[in-house]
Design a protein around this motif. Structure first.
Motif, PDB file in Angstrom:
ATOM      1  N   PRO A 309      -0.968 -20.543   3.670  1.00  0.00           N
ATOM      2  CA  PRO A 309      -0.398 -21.370   2.588  1.00  0.00           C
ATOM      3  C   PRO A 309       0.994 -20.912   2.159  1.00  0.00           C
ATOM      4  N   ARG A 310       1.200 -19.598   2.099  1.00  0.00           N
ATOM      5  CA  ARG A 310       2.518 -19.070   1.724  1.00  0.00           C
ATOM      6  C   ARG A 310       3.563 -19.432   2.768  1.00  0.00           C
ATOM      7  N   PHE A 311       3.197 -19.301   4.030  1.00  0.00           N
ATOM      8  CA  PHE A 311       4.086 -19.689   5.127  1.00  0.00           C
ATOM      9  C   PHE A 311       4.446 -21.160   5.045  1.00  0.00           C
ATOM     10  N   LEU A 312       3.435 -22.013   4.833  1.00  0.00           N
ATOM     11  CA  LEU A 312       3.660 -23.460   4.807  1.00  0.00           C
ATOM     12  C   LEU A 312       4.645 -23.834   3.700  1.00  0.00           C
ATOM     13  N   ASP A 313       4.482 -23.261   2.529  1.00  0.00           N
ATOM     14  CA  ASP A 313       5.401 -23.547   1.422  1.00  0.00           C
ATOM     15  C   ASP A 313       6.814 -23.051   1.743  1.00  0.00           C
ATOM     16  N   HIS A 314       6.904 -21.849   2.295  1.00  0.00           N
ATOM     17  CA  HIS A 314       8.198 -21.224   2.570  1.00  0.00           C
ATOM     18  C   HIS A 314       8.998 -22.026   3.603  1.00  0.00           C
ATOM     19  N   VAL A 315       8.379 -22.329   4.723  1.00  0.00           N
ATOM     20  CA  VAL A 315       9.096 -22.987   5.819  1.00  0.00           C
ATOM     21  C   VAL A 315       9.344 -24.456   5.510  1.00  0.00           C
ATOM     22  N   THR A 316       8.376 -25.134   4.881  1.00  0.00           N
ATOM     23  CA  THR A 316       8.581 -26.540   4.526  1.00  0.00           C
ATOM     24  C   THR A 316       9.765 -26.686   3.570  1.00  0.00           C
ATOM     25  N   ALA A 317       9.843 -25.807   2.588  1.00  0.00           N
ATOM     26  CA  ALA A 317      10.948 -25.872   1.628  1.00  0.00           C
ATOM     27  C   ALA A 317      12.294 -25.689   2.324  1.00  0.00           C
ATOM     28  N   HIS A 318      12.386 -24.737   3.249  1.00  0.00           N
ATOM     29  CA  HIS A 318      13.642 -24.518   3.964  1.00  0.00           C
ATOM     30  C   HIS A 318      13.977 -25.693   4.879  1.00  0.00           C
ATOM     31  N   PHE A 319      12.956 -26.291   5.484  1.00  0.00           N
ATOM     32  CA  PHE A 319      13.205 -27.436   6.356  1.00  0.00           C
ATOM     33  C   PHE A 319      13.714 -28.628   5.542  1.00  0.00           C
ATOM     34  N   LEU A 320      13.062 -28.920   4.434  1.00  0.00           N
ATOM     35  CA  LEU A 320      13.468 -30.060   3.611  1.00  0.00           C
ATOM     36  C   LEU A 320      14.850 -29.851   2.998  1.00  0.00           C
ATOM     37  N   ALA A 321      15.220 -28.582   2.796  1.00  0.00           N
ATOM     38  CA  ALA A 321      16.550 -28.269   2.256  1.00  0.00           C
ATOM     39  C   ALA A 321      17.631 -28.299   3.327  1.00  0.00           C
ATOM     40  N   GLY A 322      17.229 -28.465   4.595  1.00  0.00           N
ATOM     41  CA  GLY A 322      18.199 -28.493   5.682  1.00  0.00           C
ATOM     42  C   GLY A 322      18.587 -27.124   6.202  1.00  0.00           C
ATOM     43  N   ASP A 323      17.852 -26.087   5.791  1.00  0.00           N
ATOM     44  CA  ASP A 323      18.164 -24.721   6.231  1.00  0.00           C
ATOM     45  C   ASP A 323      17.609 -24.414   7.620  1.00  0.00           C
ATOM     46  N   ILE A 324      16.615 -25.182   8.048  1.00  0.00           N
ATOM     47  CA  ILE A 324      15.960 -24.949   9.337  1.00  0.00           C
ATOM     48  C   ILE A 324      15.961 -26.249  10.122  1.00  0.00           C
TER      49      ILE A 324
END
Length: 367
Positions: A309-324
């Motif tokens: 769950p921590r991973f999912l929140d972390h990576v999803t947030a960066h993806f939606l922000a355009g960081d990944i």
């Protein structure tokens, strides 16, 4: 027409064809898989229903994941590994994204999207849902990304980098197989932590891929041991703090020689060893683990499932922000699946290899 003939006609109409990819026989000579080790067959289902009282649910598979670990499941079951071998003449299993068609399980309803282990076939009856997860649909995140960026490869990258290597700003990070499903995420996560990241790939085509290049400070072609050694010295004149190893063999040997004191190595994969049939010269620079006090550890993402769950929140947030960003290599149709999987071991993929079972034009409710 008699009543019996009418019933037979109804039964014939109700039957549904189910295309499948099966393993013909175990690979016993140590070589890499070939597409002719698999076959595409067709079975039938009596209807698109989950049997009453089964507690299971029937899914339509949308996307299937091609992953290097699947090579190990093509070996005979003895000696045993961390995951069982495939059964010859039965559908291959792997990670997939699916839509529930019918359910006899109150936890899953028709129309739910799920990610997890499924069959390499059009329809699969799932009766062990323990390692499945429902997908909270976000149209900004493609469904197929739940096999890569937000799936097992992404989680593998996250666990190996953060739990084993603890990156710090200013450190020097080397990632092998950097154009693959795991490596491209490791590179971006490390850059977000302020590290200088160099990735290696097996061809010039992968190195010049624009979307892959932005994942790394440098992306270079490394094919032979002397080239690896030369470039490690060139790109890491001060040495390597973190090596994320997806390759093993000569690449690992060269990295060991160039590690800094108290460096960390996450051993994720050994793709160079999948087709090795003899012992070879082995790793010559392993003594550096002692001299440089290197922490070197193998791992499986399943060791860290409590962190998902921590991973999912972390990576999803960066993806939606355009960081990944994430690079996929998608083939269409189950017929393409054997060649897609075999191509992993000859370096044909650029990015995460995915088989799209259902063509876009056939998907109405799925987008």
């Amino acid at each position: 027409m008699t009543e019996e003939e009418k019933k037979e006609g109804v039964a014939a109409v109700a039957e549904v064809s189910n295309k499948q990819v099966v393993l013909k026989a175990y690979i016993t000579d140590g070589r890499a898989p070939r597409k002719d080790d698999m076959a595409v067959t067709v079975s039938t289902l009596p209807e698109l229903k989950a049997p009453k009282g089964s507690g299971g649910f029937l899914v339509k598979n949308l996307y299937l994941s091609c992953d290097p670990y699947m090579r190990g499941r093509m070996r005979p079951p003895s000696p045993a590994s961390y995951i069982p071998s495939f059964l010859p003449s039965r559908p291959i299993e792997g990670f997939g994204v699916s839509e529930v068609v019918d359910s006899d399980n109150p936890e899953f309803q028709a129309g739910d999207f799920i990610a997890g282990m499924t069959g390499w076939e059009e329809y699969t009856l799932i009766q062990k849902p323990q390692q499945l997860r429902k997908i909270s649909r976000n149209h900004a995140v493609p469904l197929s990304y739940h096999l890569g960026l937000l799936g097992m490869p992404g989680f593998t990258a996250y666990c190996g980098l953060y739990e084993l290597c603890s990156p710090k700003a200013g450190e020097f990070v080397f990632v092998s197989a950097a154009s693959g499903a795991v490596g491209q995420i490791v590179g971006q996560l490390a850059k977000l932590e302020g590290c200088r990241v160099v990735g290696s790939a097996g061809s010039a085509t992968k190195v010049v891929n624009r979307r892959l290049k932005i994942s790394f400070s440098e992306l270079v072609v490394l094919l032979h041991s002397w080239i690896v050694q030369k470039n490690c010295c060139r790109y890491f004149p001060q040495g390597i703090d973190i090596y994320f190893d997806n390759v093993g063999g000569e690449m690992l040997d060269a990295a060991l020689l160039n590690m800094r004191v108290k460096g960390r190595i996450a051993v994720c994969g050994m793709v160079s060893q999948h087709a090795v049939t003899d012992s070879g010269p082995g790793i010559r620079n392993i003594s550096n683990v002692i001299v440089k006090r290197i922490k070197m550890q193998g791992f499986l993402q399943s060791d860290f499932l409590h962190l998902y769950p921590r991973f999912l929140d972390h990576v999803t947030a960066h993806f939606l922000a355009g960081d990944i960003v994430y690079v996929e290599d998608v083939d269409d149709g189950l017929e393409s699946a054997p060649a897609a999987l075999a191509g992993l071991f000859t370096g044909e993929n650029i990015g995460k290899k995915v088989v799209r079972v259902v063509p876009p034009e056939s998907r109405n409710s799925m987008n």
